[in-house]
Design a protein around this motif. Structure first.
Motif, PDB file in Angstrom:
ATOM      1  N   GLY A  60     -39.031 -10.044  -8.145  1.00 57.26           N
ATOM      2  CA  GLY A  60     -39.993  -9.644  -9.168  1.00 57.26           C
ATOM      3  C   GLY A  60     -40.622 -10.805  -9.906  1.00 57.26           C
ATOM      4  N   LYS A  61     -40.534 -11.997  -9.346  1.00 59.46           N
ATOM      5  CA  LYS A  61     -41.065 -13.193 -10.016  1.00 59.46           C
ATOM      6  C   LYS A  61     -42.487 -13.525  -9.578  1.00 59.46           C
ATOM      7  N   SER A  62     -43.030 -12.705  -8.692  1.00 54.79           N
ATOM      8  CA  SER A  62     -44.384 -12.923  -8.198  1.00 54.79           C
ATOM      9  C   SER A  62     -45.034 -11.571  -7.924  1.00 54.79           C
ATOM     10  N   ASP A  63     -46.322 -11.498  -8.166  1.00 58.03           N
ATOM     11  CA  ASP A  63     -47.046 -10.275  -7.854  1.00 58.03           C
ATOM     12  C   ASP A  63     -47.179 -10.137  -6.346  1.00 58.03           C
ATOM     13  N   ILE A  64     -46.907  -8.951  -5.826  1.00 55.70           N
ATOM     14  CA  ILE A  64     -47.128  -8.718  -4.412  1.00 55.70           C
ATOM     15  C   ILE A  64     -48.591  -8.339  -4.234  1.00 55.70           C
ATOM     16  N   LYS A  65     -49.199  -8.965  -3.282  1.00 60.08           N
ATOM     17  CA  LYS A  65     -50.599  -8.666  -3.006  1.00 60.08           C
ATOM     18  C   LYS A  65     -50.655  -7.439  -2.092  1.00 60.08           C
ATOM     19  N   LEU A  66     -51.719  -6.694  -2.207  1.00 61.91           N
ATOM     20  CA  LEU A  66     -51.847  -5.459  -1.438  1.00 61.91           C
ATOM     21  C   LEU A  66     -51.721  -5.720   0.055  1.00 61.91           C
ATOM     22  N   TYR A  67     -52.331  -6.787   0.554  1.00 62.55           N
ATOM     23  CA  TYR A  67     -52.249  -7.060   1.986  1.00 62.55           C
ATOM     24  C   TYR A  67     -50.815  -7.404   2.390  1.00 62.55           C
ATOM     25  N   GLN A  68     -50.037  -8.045   1.488  1.00 57.22           N
ATOM     26  CA  GLN A  68     -48.644  -8.356   1.795  1.00 57.22           C
ATOM     27  C   GLN A  68     -47.816  -7.077   1.879  1.00 57.22           C
ATOM     28  N   LEU A  69     -48.062  -6.160   0.967  1.00 54.07           N
ATOM     29  CA  LEU A  69     -47.363  -4.882   0.991  1.00 54.07           C
ATOM     30  C   LEU A  69     -47.712  -4.117   2.260  1.00 54.07           C
ATOM     31  N   PHE A  70     -48.978  -4.127   2.622  1.00 55.75           N
ATOM     32  CA  PHE A  70     -49.423  -3.458   3.844  1.00 55.75           C
ATOM     33  C   PHE A  70     -48.744  -4.069   5.072  1.00 55.75           C
ATOM     34  N   LEU A  71     -48.708  -5.408   5.150  1.00 51.56           N
ATOM     35  CA  LEU A  71     -48.045  -6.075   6.278  1.00 51.56           C
ATOM     36  C   LEU A  71     -46.564  -5.731   6.331  1.00 51.56           C
ATOM     37  N   PHE A  72     -45.937  -5.710   5.174  1.00 53.39           N
ATOM     38  CA  PHE A  72     -44.523  -5.395   5.115  1.00 53.39           C
ATOM     39  C   PHE A  72     -44.262  -3.985   5.639  1.00 53.39           C
ATOM     40  N   LEU A  73     -45.028  -3.038   5.148  1.00 51.93           N
ATOM     41  CA  LEU A  73     -44.843  -1.649   5.582  1.00 51.93           C
ATOM     42  C   LEU A  73     -45.150  -1.482   7.060  1.00 51.93           C
ATOM     43  N   ARG A  74     -46.189  -2.145   7.526  1.00 48.48           N
ATOM     44  CA  ARG A  74     -46.547  -2.073   8.944  1.00 48.48           C
ATOM     45  C   ARG A  74     -45.467  -2.692   9.829  1.00 48.48           C
ATOM     46  N   THR A  75     -44.859  -3.753   9.342  1.00 44.28           N
ATOM     47  CA  THR A  75     -43.802  -4.422  10.094  1.00 44.28           C
ATOM     48  C   THR A  75     -42.631  -3.475  10.328  1.00 44.28           C
ATOM     49  N   PHE A  76     -42.347  -2.638   9.337  1.00 42.33           N
ATOM     50  CA  PHE A  76     -41.203  -1.735   9.450  1.00 42.33           C
ATOM     51  C   PHE A  76     -41.527  -0.376  10.047  1.00 42.33           C
ATOM     52  N   GLU A  77     -42.775  -0.118  10.280  1.00 45.29           N
ATOM     53  CA  GLU A  77     -43.160   1.169  10.854  1.00 45.29           C
ATOM     54  C   GLU A  77     -42.568   1.290  12.255  1.00 45.29           C
ATOM     55  N   GLY A  78     -41.488   2.015  12.350  1.00 41.62           N
ATOM     56  CA  GLY A  78     -40.840   2.199  13.650  1.00 41.62           C
ATOM     57  C   GLY A  78     -40.107   0.981  14.152  1.00 41.62           C
ATOM     58  N   ASP A  79     -39.978  -0.063  13.326  1.00 40.92           N
ATOM     59  CA  ASP A  79     -39.330  -1.297  13.735  1.00 40.92           C
ATOM     60  C   ASP A  79     -37.886  -1.301  13.276  1.00 40.92           C
ATOM     61  N   SER A  80     -37.026  -1.786  14.107  1.00 40.43           N
ATOM     62  CA  SER A  80     -35.643  -1.995  13.718  1.00 40.43           C
ATOM     63  C   SER A  80     -35.086  -3.133  14.556  1.00 40.43           C
ATOM     64  N   LYS A  81     -34.385  -4.025  13.910  1.00 40.40           N
ATOM     65  CA  LYS A  81     -33.795  -5.163  14.606  1.00 40.40           C
ATOM     66  C   LYS A  81     -32.772  -4.685  15.636  1.00 40.40           C
ATOM     67  N   ASN A  82     -32.201  -3.519  15.398  1.00 46.63           N
ATOM     68  CA  ASN A  82     -31.140  -3.002  16.262  1.00 46.63           C
ATOM     69  C   ASN A  82     -31.669  -2.263  17.482  1.00 46.63           C
ATOM     70  N   HIS A  83     -32.976  -2.094  17.616  1.00 48.25           N
ATOM     71  CA  HIS A  83     -33.523  -1.400  18.792  1.00 48.25           C
ATOM     72  C   HIS A  83     -33.558  -2.275  19.997  1.00 48.25           C
TER      73      HIS A  83
END
Length: 83
Positions: A60-83
């Motif tokens: 919480g020490k930095s503002d998350i930018k909208l594009y960073q949040l979008f990238l983060f969510l997209r990265t996890f969409e159906g992604d799992s390290k265990n797959h």
């Protein structure tokens, strides 16, 4: 019939709201990253950002930018390290 407008809680300043939002988003980012089994370094590499930036976002020490949040969510969409 008129709808009542929601009133803002005036006990918090704009900066306090922003700080609380940063902490909440950071906590969710950290939790999801850990749940998926990624280190900060691995996640930062997937997002294309420095590990220090991810650490600041998660704490919480930095503002998350909208594009960073979008990238983060997209990265996890159906992604799992265990797959």
């Amino acid at each position: 019939m008129k709808k009542k407008k929601k009133k803002l809680d005036k006990s918090y300043s704009g900066q306090e709201y922003r700080d609380k939002l940063n902490l909440k988003i950071g906590s969710m980012v950290s939790s999801l990253r850990k749940k998926r089994g990624y280190t900060q370094e691995e996640m930062a590499q997937k997002l294309g950002i420095p590990q220090g930036t991810l650490s600041k976002l998660e704490n919480g020490k930095s503002d998350i930018k909208l594009y960073q949040l979008f990238l983060f969510l997209r990265t996890f969409e159906g992604d799992s390290k265990n797959h």
